[in-house]
Scaffold this motif. Structure first.
Motif, PDB file in Angstrom:
ATOM      1  N   LEU A 103      26.640 -49.413 -50.633  1.00 21.71           N
ATOM      2  CA  LEU A 103      25.848 -48.819 -51.859  1.00 21.71           C
ATOM      3  C   LEU A 103      25.500 -49.696 -52.629  1.00 21.71           C
ATOM      4  CD1 LEU A 103      28.347 -45.754 -52.032  1.00 21.71           C
ATOM      5  CD2 LEU A 103      25.984 -45.588 -51.171  1.00 21.71           C
ATOM      6  N   VAL A 104      26.117 -50.993 -53.052  1.00 20.32           N
ATOM      7  CA  VAL A 104      25.983 -51.787 -54.108  1.00 20.32           C
ATOM      8  C   VAL A 104      24.533 -52.711 -53.606  1.00 20.32           C
ATOM      9  CG1 VAL A 104      26.555 -53.798 -55.304  1.00 20.32           C
ATOM     10  CG2 VAL A 104      28.225 -52.068 -54.974  1.00 20.32           C
ATOM     11  N   ASN A 105      24.425 -52.810 -52.364  1.00 27.13           N
ATOM     12  CA  ASN A 105      23.317 -53.639 -52.019  1.00 27.13           C
ATOM     13  C   ASN A 105      22.187 -52.714 -52.134  1.00 27.13           C
ATOM     14  OD1 ASN A 105      24.973 -55.701 -51.109  1.00 27.13           O
ATOM     15  ND2 ASN A 105      24.971 -55.126 -49.069  1.00 27.13           N
ATOM     16  N   SER A 106      22.298 -51.370 -51.877  1.00 32.26           N
ATOM     17  CA  SER A 106      21.123 -50.335 -52.068  1.00 32.26           C
ATOM     18  C   SER A 106      20.550 -50.393 -53.474  1.00 32.26           C
ATOM     19  CB  SER A 106      21.548 -48.859 -51.546  1.00 32.26           C
ATOM     20  OG  SER A 106      22.024 -49.169 -50.229  1.00 32.26           O
ATOM     21  N   LEU A 107      21.291 -50.736 -54.151  1.00 27.56           N
ATOM     22  CA  LEU A 107      20.898 -50.902 -55.782  1.00 27.56           C
ATOM     23  C   LEU A 107      19.473 -51.634 -55.907  1.00 27.56           C
ATOM     24  CD1 LEU A 107      24.078 -50.822 -57.701  1.00 27.56           C
ATOM     25  CD2 LEU A 107      22.636 -48.913 -57.372  1.00 27.56           C
ATOM     26  N   SER A 108      19.520 -52.749 -55.104  1.00 25.69           N
ATOM     27  CA  SER A 108      18.616 -53.734 -55.184  1.00 25.69           C
ATOM     28  C   SER A 108      17.356 -53.392 -54.237  1.00 25.69           C
ATOM     29  CB  SER A 108      19.003 -55.136 -54.896  1.00 25.69           C
ATOM     30  OG  SER A 108      20.022 -55.440 -55.856  1.00 25.69           O
ATOM     31  N   SER A 109      17.276 -52.139 -53.349  1.00 26.30           N
ATOM     32  CA  SER A 109      16.248 -51.915 -52.404  1.00 26.30           C
ATOM     33  C   SER A 109      14.930 -51.814 -52.846  1.00 26.30           C
ATOM     34  CB  SER A 109      17.113 -50.607 -51.763  1.00 26.30           C
ATOM     35  OG  SER A 109      15.840 -50.155 -50.798  1.00 26.30           O
ATOM     36  N   LYS A 110      14.019 -52.049 -52.089  1.00 25.59           N
ATOM     37  CA  LYS A 110      12.641 -51.852 -52.660  1.00 25.59           C
ATOM     38  C   LYS A 110      12.153 -50.237 -52.757  1.00 25.59           C
ATOM     39  CE  LYS A 110      11.278 -56.712 -51.643  1.00 25.59           C
ATOM     40  NZ  LYS A 110      10.503 -57.481 -50.627  1.00 25.59           N
ATOM     41  N   ASN A 111      13.087 -49.747 -51.683  1.00 25.87           N
ATOM     42  CA  ASN A 111      12.781 -48.239 -51.590  1.00 25.87           C
ATOM     43  C   ASN A 111      13.478 -47.268 -52.932  1.00 25.87           C
ATOM     44  OD1 ASN A 111      12.806 -45.502 -50.821  1.00 25.87           O
ATOM     45  ND2 ASN A 111      13.019 -45.849 -48.496  1.00 25.87           N
ATOM     46  N   GLU A 112      12.495 -46.803 -53.764  1.00 30.21           N
ATOM     47  CA  GLU A 112      12.813 -46.047 -54.593  1.00 30.21           C
ATOM     48  C   GLU A 112      14.116 -45.089 -54.483  1.00 30.21           C
ATOM     49  OE1 GLU A 112       9.821 -44.888 -57.647  1.00 30.21           O
ATOM     50  OE2 GLU A 112       9.030 -47.014 -57.619  1.00 30.21           O
ATOM     51  N   ALA A 113      13.698 -44.364 -53.250  1.00 28.70           N
ATOM     52  CA  ALA A 113      14.400 -43.301 -53.061  1.00 28.70           C
ATOM     53  C   ALA A 113      15.982 -43.765 -52.814  1.00 28.70           C
ATOM     54  CB  ALA A 113      13.883 -42.308 -51.771  1.00 28.70           C
ATOM     55  N   VAL A 114      15.874 -44.717 -52.151  1.00 26.84           N
ATOM     56  CA  VAL A 114      17.246 -45.339 -51.734  1.00 26.84           C
ATOM     57  C   VAL A 114      18.051 -45.724 -52.956  1.00 26.84           C
ATOM     58  CG1 VAL A 114      18.433 -47.226 -50.715  1.00 26.84           C
ATOM     59  CG2 VAL A 114      16.850 -46.074 -49.438  1.00 26.84           C
TER      60      VAL A 114
END
Length: 848
Positions: free
Chosen positions: A102-113
């Motif tokens: 979840l923390v890693n997902s904060l830096s995703s390039k996918n805005e929905a993620v």
């Protein structure tokens, strides 16, 4: 047979029992994921993956989180689960293996993620060190991390939940009289306790006809069902009692299979451990007059007004206690509230915000300027204060935490749900005393798996056959420190313990502290000299005997009085007792429904005890017990205390809720607890003058209430008398006692008497292993004598090992004269009989 067929068969098998399927195993989770990857039976498999995998750090959760992380990071793609959906599913896993993804997902390039990760983390409390990762992202300018930190600071995890309603309408399910935890969670079904729905099927079945059917019928009225009783939850600390009530009367927890929260418990008296366990679990416990409530009634509860209404009329009033309980219920329990408040406080600190006013603040008592009791000083020390006042909310440091095997699997599951991979309490110990003698297949599995689970988290794991939890745990305690344990008899002789259910014990082990609203204290002061033939067990029973005389305790359950209930029992006047003897007094405070107990001792017996215990702990290390580092650390702390041995003392002007003085000169005959209530105490003469049964069919000498001296006394009384007329059970508390008694020849005496000897442990005491014959009249040295506990229909007396020996020889309750005559064999030998195991005085001692 493939997975789907096997799982369908399992579902059908469980449906026949009236319960849902078990949570998925690791292997099942892997198979479900494979079906999703190949696009087969996707809707069915998604339902299983979302709702049938246990959260936290369960092994299956590791597999689930790993798969969803791959999807969230877009390393793999499956048609049924978009990346943002994978993050959403991760957000239901409470904490643990899901947090890093979840923390890693904060830096995703996918805005929905990113959006899904913000929402998920904002409502995740069990983040532990990952908080620092979110803080670093926030400081680095990650807007999503800032949004999460702000959400935590604003306590949206709490405010998004509905507040406790102004009015709660319930259908009453009333169990008149006293409900103990044996009724709610029968010991005979202890092996099913971690399977909450299955174990709940046994609730009250030995106490009343068709309880589950009655509850289900009440549900058809369309209102939640409230559990109601005159006295509720006495006896052991087992959380399984609350689990069973919540399974039938609570509500499902999203993302947590086979467990429920919520529910309402109404009682004239609610036992303190049961009350606290309700708090921890998200239930609403209320103490009020239930005289005008009967099964089938519809009652409106007004929590904030403190009133209960029936047919438009107020039938009872109450006060909410603690005053924060409405927040506890809203948060889903006291434990998530504490964790969440801490998270909110840390986030506000990072953002430079002041203290939050979102939560209720615990009411704190005014300082009256008086001195502190011994208990108040011990708890104060654990809080970094001089002392704490009754009614004060605090979170003392837990120095020592104990877990036993019939609650251990539940504690394990609670630790997993807390997403914990280590303990912060200085010492956590796990025993196997309740299941070692006659293990069921599930017990064998637990014996093989639970030790590693505990020791990998830095806990100390005993071994089956080692003996009773308390006899070991007491030897690991540091003087004047505070602890807890998932067994109601976790009552330290040289410190203070507040036992609790498996949830709060897991919390204490994981965090190193526990929530406590400091109870009042009752002082019991002994004076005078012990008379011939009188034992410490007689003094144990003298406490309720004197309280009854003074009108402070009643045996009748309706409108019951109990000055000890929920208070701390503080005992003084016997300063030279050995620690093993002091435990006999503190142990029995559980039967008084006391929250805790202290025994005021001189330094000398405590010094003697610690010197012995250091050698025992070192022998454990030498014998390969783990975690060896924890044992070594405790040895060091004991040695440090011995360098400057100081014990706390109560202040002369300390205040007590009551002071009970007991004159030892006036106790001239044994006092025993009568069938079937530990509060129903009487002298030998009073028993013989009553209509109580006096024939004795079976005698049990064992349990945590005994020590090696009791078995020597038993042997001396039996010596030369031949076989006893009835059945005699003998079960020493530890393997060290067994070895010493064997070497001294006492086992030969037990054999000559025809005794049935059991391996060290709890044996008959809890009723989940061997049992006495149906309807037998029993004399026992065990802890409590609730209906059906030792055997179906058994009538059980509780008293000393010395009296047990005489009852065994005679097959009846003796007269005072018969007792004194037969125990003359002990006279003059007391120094040798009541000599305790000082391992430091045994040359080259090694643990067998």
């Amino acid at each position: 047979m493939g997975f789907r067929e096997e799982y369908a068969a399992h579902v059908a098998e469980r449906e026949a029992l009236g319960v849902p399927p078990l949570p998925l195993t690791v292997k099942q989770t892997e198979e479900v994921i494979e079906f999703i990857k190949t696009g087969e039976y996707v809707e069915e498999m998604l339902e299983l993956l979302e709702n049938r995998v246990s959260p936290g750090v369960d092994d299956a959760a590791y597999v689930k989180a790993g798969f969803l992380n791959e999807l969230a990071m877009e390393e793999h793609h499956v048609a049924a689960i978009a990346p943002e959906k994978a993050v959403e599913m991760l957000g239901t896993m409470l904490g643990g293996y899901n947090v890093k993804p979840l923390v890693n997902s904060l830096s995703s390039k996918n805005e929905a993620v990113v959006k899904a990760a913000v929402k998920a983390l904002s409502h995740t409390l069990l983040v532990y060190d990952a908080f620092n990762d979110v803080e670093e992202l926030h400081k680095a300018g990650n807007a999503a991390a800032t949004e999460v930190m702000t959400s935590w600071a604003n306590a949206e995890w709490f405010t998004s939940k509905p507040a406790l309603a102004e009015k709660i309408t319930v259908s009453v399910f009333k169990v008149p009289g006293e409900t103990n935890t044996d009724d709610l969670s029968p010991a005979s079904e202890a092996f099913t306790r971690s399977d909450i729905p299955l174990h709940a099927n046994s609730m009250l079945v030995a106490k009343m006809d068709n309880p589950i059917e009655t509850i289900n019928e009440l549900k058809t009225k369309g209102h939640p069902v409230a559990y109601v009783g005159d006295v509720v939850g006495t006896g052991s600390s087992r959380k399984s009692g609350v689990n069973s009530v919540q399974w039938h009367m609570g509500e499902d927890i999203p993302g947590v299979p086979n467990k429920r929260t919520g529910g309402v418990v109404l009682g004239g008296i609610i036992a303190p451990i049961f009350f606290a366990t309700c708090e921890d679990s998200g239930a609403l416990p209320l103490e009020l007059d239930v005289t005008n409530m009967e099964t089938g009634d519809v009652v409106e509860i007004y929590p904030y007004k403190g009133e209960a209404h029936k047919n438009g009329e107020c039938i009872a009033t109450f006060s909410l206690r603690p005053n924060t309980i409405t927040d506890e219920v809203r948060a889903g329990g006291r434990i998530p509230l504490i964790i969440g408040r801490g998270l909110t406080s840390k986030a506000r600190s990072v953002l430079g915000m002041g203290s939050s006013d979102i939560f209720l603040t615990a009411e704190q008592p005014a300082d009256n300027g008086k001195g502190y009791t011994l208990a108040q000083k011990m708890v104060g020390k654990a809080c970094g204060m001089e002392g704490v006042r009754p009614g004060m909310y605090c979170e003392p440091e837990m120095s020592t935490v104990g877990s036993q095997d019939t609650t251990g699997p539940m504690t394990r599951d609670e630790i997993k749900e807390l997403a914990a991979l280590g303990f912060n309490a200085d010492l956590v110990m796990q025993s196997f005393c309740h299941t070692a003698a006659y293990p069921k297949p599930s017990d064998v599995t637990m014996h093989n798996t639970l030790p590693d689970f505990i020791s990998m988290r830095s806990g100390v794991a005993l071994r089956p056959g080692d003996g009773v939890i308390h006899s070991w745990l007491n030897r690991m305690v540091l003087p004047d420190t505070v602890g807890t344990g998932a067994d109601s008899h976790t009552r330290f002789p040289i410190g203070i313990s507040f036992p609790g259910g498996s949830g709060i014990v897991a919390f204490a082990g994981v965090t190193g502290s526990m929530p406590l609203t400091m109870p009042e204290s009752v002082l019991v002061r002994f004076k005078g000299e012990m008379q011939p033939g009188i034992t410490l067990r007689d003094l144990v029973n003298a406490i309720p005997h004197q309280a009854i005389k003074e009108g402070l305790l009643t045996v009748e359950k309706k409108g019951k009085k109990n000055i000890f209930a929920g208070r701390i029992l503080e005992i003084e006047g016997l300063p030279t007792l050995k620690a093993e003897q002091a435990f006999e007094l503190s142990d029995a405070s559980a039967e008084r429904s006391a929250a805790a107990c202290t025994v005021r001792l001189d330094k000398e017996p405590v010094i003697e005890y610690l010197k012995s215990n250091i050698v025992l702990l070192q022998s454990m290390i030498d014998a390969g017990y783990e975690d060896h580092r924890t044992l070594a650390r405790r040895i060091t702390k004991m040695e440090e205390w011995l360098e400057n041995p100081q014990l706390m003392e109560p202040d002369a002007d300390a205040e007590y809720a009551a002071v009970i003085e007991i004159d030892l000169d006036q106790i001239t005959e044994p006092i025993l607890a009568c069938p079937n209530d530990p509060d129903d105490v009487a002298t030998l003469s009073e028993v013989l003058a009553s209509d109580r049964p006096t024939n004795i069919d079976e005698v049990f000498v064992g349990s945590c209430m005994t020590n090696i001296g009791h078995y020597r006394a038993l042997g001396e009384v039996l010596k030369g008398e031949g076989a006893v007329p009835g059945r005699l059970w003998v079960c020493p508390p530890t393997k060290m006692d067994e070895k010493q008694l064997t070497e001294e020849g006492y086992y030969a005496l037990f054999g000559a008497a025809g005794a049935r000897t059991e391996i060290p442990g709890c044996s008959l005491c809890m009723g989940n292993q061997a049992r006495v014959a149906d309807n037998a009249v029993v004399f026992s040295t065990s802890t409590r004598n609730f209906d059906n506990r030792l055997g179906k229909g058994a009538q059980v007396y509780l008293g000393s090992a010395e009296l047990a020996a005489v009852c065994s020889l005679l097959g009846k309750i003796p007269t005072k004269e018969e007792y004194l005559n037969l125990t003359k064999k002990i006279v003059g030998k007391e120094a040798d009989i009541y000599k305790y195991l000082n391992f430091n005085l045994i040359q080259d001692y090694k643990l067998a």
